[in-house]
Write an enzyme that holds these catalytic residues in place. Structure first.
Site, PDB file in Angstrom:
ATOM      1  N   CYS A 220       0.830  -1.206   0.000  1.00  4.81           N
ATOM      2  CA  CYS A 220       0.000   0.000   0.000  1.00  4.81           C
ATOM      3  C   CYS A 220       0.864   1.256   0.000  1.00  4.81           C
ATOM      4  CB  CYS A 220      -0.958  -0.003   1.194  1.00  4.81           C
ATOM      5  SG  CYS A 220      -0.136  -0.226   2.765  1.00  4.81           S
ATOM      6  N   THR A 221       1.994   1.183   0.712  1.00  2.00           N
ATOM      7  CA  THR A 221       2.916   2.323   0.739  1.00  2.00           C
ATOM      8  C   THR A 221       3.478   2.559  -0.656  1.00  2.00           C
ATOM      9  OG1 THR A 221       3.537   1.721   2.981  1.00  2.00           O
ATOM     10  CG2 THR A 221       5.008   3.219   1.833  1.00  2.00           C
TER      11      THR A 221
END
Ligand SMILES: [Zn+2]
EC number: 6.2.1.64
Length: 446
Positions: A220-221
């Protein structure tokens, strides 16, 4: 042994000169505040170091060169070294036993020759081999094993080998069968040194959860909120490359191809600009893609010195060994910390207890395989699974031989019930992380 008042003598037979071991005898022949509680000053310790004690060094790279030098200068003369690598020009900045003329030569051989020619009386025996190519008889001859490896798999294999040499009598380890393992590891400015008494103290697999599987950033980062230049490079490597296939369909990203790196670098720069992130460079791009962690000579020197000191302490019995795990970090200031890693009760490598595998009869073999590779405490690489089915030994899945892989692949999508496995039965698993076959007990859950 030459006495300090004898004249200097280097005759090739005793290779001694007056006062040669003065610095060592200070540690072995007089008590002090740090000597072992059972310490008794004796001239026998030095004799043991010089004449009897046999040390095995695994790895002749960054740590290995330092270890060999430290051990040879500490009085150890019977040393073997195992390394499967040849010398690369990029090793020369820190692997100081090698010279430009040695590029392409086996590390073990060149390192041994150097030490033997430089330290009179020292005999280092090289083995230009994989550790897996040497057997129990070979490993059993050593008093202490020191590892200077950069691979966790090799470390685990070595750990497994020393565990397999243990002799149990009525469930109690015969102390004579214990070969201490001193393990050093470095990664950039970080390092660790640890002392393992196989079967008695925490082994490599007991603390497997401490090793992160890879330097991975959360997806997600990478996908939505990058903060570091590395996040941008990972975004391009993991998401853009397969999507845009810049060098054709199915062409894998090659970290050694400058055109590939250049493409990733340019795209990473664009991504970084979008999020106001600085620091993406060609060098960093290559580092991230190839997972390069720069080797730091001084870290190797510190960790090898700590390991050699532990070898000296254990071999001489004059000092209390490290208990049992030291971490070192000089990224920012200088920090060391020592703690006692605990032996894990149900360690898959050293506990002597067959582990249970909890699966439903309707689970597929693939799920078992995933568990073996993904579980933080097992982290196997390419497990081969066999079991006795209706009295016959059957290979359920094996990856390392293509023809067998092909033949057993259909089993992965079968359920345990379809494979005719039963509740409570033993399942044997072989993997590159250990020389021993591991036995598991299959426990059906409903
Ligand atoms: Zn263990």
């Amino acid at each position: 042994m030459a006495e300090p008042d004898e004249p200097m003598m280097v005759d090739g037979v005793t290779c001694e000169w007056a006062g040669r071991w003065n610095h060592i005898t200070k540690f072995l022949e007089r008590p002090g505040p740090f000597t072992h509680p059972d310490f008794e000053a004796s001239t026998q310790s030095l004799k043991f170091l010089l004449e009897t004690c046999k040390i095995l060094v695994i790895g002749a790279g960054g740590l290995g060169c330092e270890l060999l030098k430290d051990l040879a200068l500490s009085g150890f003369r019977n040393i073997h070294v195992v390394d499967m690598d040849t010398i690369d020009v990029s090793n020369l900045n820190r692997q100081f036993l090698f010279r430009p003329k040695d590029v392409g030569q086996p590390k073990a051989k060149v390192a041994s020759d150097y030490i033997n020619s430089r330290v009179p009386g020292c005999c280092v025996v090289p083995h230009f081999k994989k550790i897996q190519d040497l057997d129990e008889t070979f490993y059993r001859q050593f008093h202490i094993v020191v590892c200077g490896l950069d691979s966790i798999v090799a470390r685990r294999w070595m750990n497994g080998m020393l565990l397999s040499l243990l002799v149990y009598e009525d469930g109690i380890i015969n102390p004579g069968s214990i070969i201490p393992l001193i393990d050093g590891g470095t990664e950039g400015f970080k390092g660790n040194a640890r002392v393992i008494l196989p079967g008695m103290t925490a082994c490599i697999d007991c603390t497997l959860e401490l090793y992160p599987p890879q330097i991975n950033f959360p997806m997600c980062t990478i996908a939505t909120m990058p903060r570091l230049p590395e996040h941008c490079i990972e975004y391009v490597r993991m998401l853009l490359w397969p999507k845009e296939t810049p060098f054709g369909d199915g062409v894998a990203l090659d970290g050694d191809d400058p055109e590939h790196i250049q493409w990733v670098y340019q795209r990473s720069l664009e991504r970084a600009a979008e999020f106001n992130i600085t620091g993406v460079t060609y060098r960093l791009t290559q580092g991230v893609v190839k997972r390069i962690i720069p080797a730091v000579a001084s870290t190797n020197a510190v960790i090898a010195a700590a390991c050699a000191t532990e070898v000296f302490k254990i071999a001489s019995s004059a000092y209390v060994p490290l208990n049992n795990y030291m971490v070192f970090n000089d990224v920012d200031g200088l920090y060391t910390y020592t703690f006692e890693a605990e032996q894990k009760e149900n360690c898959s490598a050293c506990s002597q207890i067959p582990l249970d595998l909890h699966f439903s009869p309707s689970s597929k073999l693939q799920e078992v395989l995933d568990y073996l590779t993904e579980s933080a405490s097992l982290q196997m690489k390419s497990p081969a699974i066999t079991a006795t089915v209706k009295g016959k030994n059957k290979t359920l899945y094996l990856q390392s031989v293509a023809s067998i892989e092909q033949r057993t692949r259909p089993n992965l999508s079968k359920t345990l019930k379809e494979l005719e496995l039963t509740d409570g039965q033993e399942v044997a698993v072989a993997d590159v992380t250990t020389p021993q076959t591991m036995l598991f007990r299959l426990c059906f859950t409903s």
